[in-house]
Design a protein around this motif. Sequence first.
Motif, short mmCIF file in Angstrom:
data_model
loop_
_atom_site.label_atom_id
_atom_site.label_comp_id
_atom_site.label_asym_id
_atom_site.label_seq_id
_atom_site.Cartn_x
_atom_site.Cartn_y
_atom_site.Cartn_z
N UNK A 120 0.83 -1.21 0.00
CA UNK A 120 0.00 0.00 0.00
C UNK A 120 0.87 1.26 0.00
N UNK A 121 2.02 1.19 0.65
CA UNK A 121 2.89 2.37 0.68
C UNK A 121 3.56 2.63 -0.66
N UNK A 122 3.56 1.65 -1.55
CA UNK A 122 4.08 1.86 -2.89
C UNK A 122 3.15 2.73 -3.73
N UNK A 123 1.89 2.82 -3.32
CA UNK A 123 0.90 3.58 -4.10
C UNK A 123 0.38 4.82 -3.37
N UNK A 124 0.69 4.98 -2.11
CA UNK A 124 0.20 6.12 -1.34
C UNK A 124 1.06 6.29 -0.09
N UNK A 125 1.27 7.52 0.30
CA UNK A 125 1.98 7.79 1.54
C UNK A 125 1.04 7.58 2.72
N UNK A 126 1.41 6.71 3.63
CA UNK A 126 0.60 6.47 4.82
C UNK A 126 1.18 7.26 5.99
N UNK A 127 0.35 8.12 6.54
CA UNK A 127 0.75 8.94 7.68
C UNK A 127 0.44 8.20 8.98
N UNK A 128 1.25 8.39 10.02
CA UNK A 128 0.99 7.71 11.30
C UNK A 128 -0.40 8.06 11.84
N UNK A 129 -1.10 7.07 12.30
CA UNK A 129 -2.43 7.28 12.87
C UNK A 129 -2.73 6.19 13.88
N UNK A 130 -3.22 6.58 15.04
CA UNK A 130 -3.66 5.63 16.07
C UNK A 130 -5.13 5.88 16.34
N UNK A 131 -5.90 4.82 16.26
CA UNK A 131 -7.34 4.92 16.50
C UNK A 131 -7.60 4.86 18.00
N UNK A 132 -8.02 5.98 18.56
CA UNK A 132 -8.30 6.05 20.00
C UNK A 132 -9.78 6.34 20.17
N UNK A 133 -10.52 5.27 20.43
CA UNK A 133 -11.98 5.34 20.49
C UNK A 133 -12.42 5.76 21.88
N UNK A 134 -13.45 6.60 21.93
CA UNK A 134 -14.09 6.98 23.18
C UNK A 134 -15.50 6.43 23.21
N UNK A 135 -16.06 6.34 24.41
CA UNK A 135 -17.42 5.83 24.57
C UNK A 135 -18.17 6.67 25.59
N UNK A 136 -19.38 7.06 25.23
CA UNK A 136 -20.25 7.76 26.15
C UNK A 136 -21.28 6.78 26.71
N UNK A 137 -21.31 6.65 28.03
CA UNK A 137 -22.28 5.77 28.67
C UNK A 137 -22.46 6.24 30.11
N UNK A 138 -23.70 6.18 30.61
CA UNK A 138 -23.96 6.57 31.98
C UNK A 138 -23.60 8.01 32.30
N UNK A 139 -23.64 8.88 31.29
CA UNK A 139 -23.34 10.28 31.52
C UNK A 139 -21.88 10.62 31.65
N UNK A 140 -21.00 9.72 31.24
CA UNK A 140 -19.56 9.97 31.30
C UNK A 140 -18.90 9.46 30.02
N UNK A 141 -17.67 9.93 29.79
CA UNK A 141 -16.91 9.51 28.61
C UNK A 141 -15.72 8.68 29.06
N UNK A 142 -15.53 7.53 28.41
CA UNK A 142 -14.45 6.60 28.75
C UNK A 142 -13.66 6.27 27.48
N UNK A 143 -12.49 5.66 27.66
CA UNK A 143 -11.69 5.22 26.52
C UNK A 143 -11.89 3.72 26.29
N UNK A 144 -11.85 3.33 25.04
CA UNK A 144 -11.93 1.93 24.63
C UNK A 144 -10.71 1.59 23.80
N UNK A 145 -10.32 0.28 23.76
CA UNK A 145 -10.91 -0.83 24.49
C UNK A 145 -10.82 -0.62 26.00
#
Length: 382
Positions: free
Chosen positions: A70-95
């Motif tokens: 894939x990098x031969x056809x496109x430049x891949x920039x660093x990315x980390x998926x940091x998911x949040x979750x809203x439940x019970x009136x608060x925000x938490x991180x997942x996993x």
Amino acid sequence: MSILLVGAGLSGAVIGRRLAEAGETVTIVDSRSHVGGNCHTERDAETGVLVHVYGPHIFHTDDAEVWDYVNAFETFRPYRNRVKATTGGAVYSLPVNLHTINQFFGKTLRPDEARAFIMTEQADTTIEDPQTFEEQALRFVGKDLYEAFFKGYTQKQWGCHPSELPASILKRLPVRFNYDDNYFFHRFQGMPEHGYTAMIERILDHPGIAVHLDTVFDRSQGADHDHVFYSGPLDGYFDYELGRLGYRTLDFERFTHDGDYQGCAVMNYGEENVPFTRITEHKHFAPWEDHRGSVCYREFSRACGAEDIPYYPIRQVAEKALLGDYVRLAGAAEGVTFVGRLGTYRYLDMDVTIREALDAARGFLDCRAAGAPVPAFFAAPL
């Protein structure tokens, strides 16, 4: 040889490129007006944000060959998926990780303490061999975390109670007893700088490849070619003569915002009384860009109808039985190989899709060199 590929997504593009490089004449048809399939990305005219039109796609893999490809056809920039979750009136991180556990239970546990707390005070250790999603969750995280983060979200996503789903679905979401909130654990993770569509357009940019968009495939077209690679729905190839395989589909409610709407790319909503599963804010998928305006999607999951885009194969008992019948039909068909997520009726991440496409192209060329028949599947659906 003259090769017809049905679908201009990852499977069709990668197979087509490899065969064209080997000297084959390749024709690719796609019913949509763009290449890229469900990975399609495009610039929003109002905000300039690069939008994942069919929902977010984050690239992650441990496969070095696929990463190099894939990098031969496109430049891949660093990315980390940091998911949040809203439940019970608060925000938490997942996993669920050490921060999630401490915040949720109002504690300041160290890793070993948190592990012991979950195993002795939360987990249902009477469940020795979890068979369902619900049993898996109760066994490893306990009732409180299960109901806060998994139960409602899963019911909305799959349209059934978690007790009706296999335990294997939850095994993709580990519990971490440290503060690592990176959603994925693979060595290579990133986002294509200019989007997936730009990458796939470059893969297809070869003099041996002709692409025809807005073109609906009909089986009679196969008679004009030496072989067909089909990445559409397996049951669709046979005009659904045995019935339709079950899928979930997604609806997206698009809205814009002046500024930063939620501060992250993905916010899950685990509670059953919230009708959508998550909100995605697309400019956060390209953090190296700067946009004042923002494009967001509320994401709703439902049963897939005949005119809908199929996303997630259900693969429960009834679907697997019908799949077996279609696999037998496919095995008896001549001159066609079924590939990709839809062609093999399996949930596939992008890296696995590319890996299987590279393997299918190699397998095809090996069969041709040996004078051997080309199989209906290089990756078995069952």
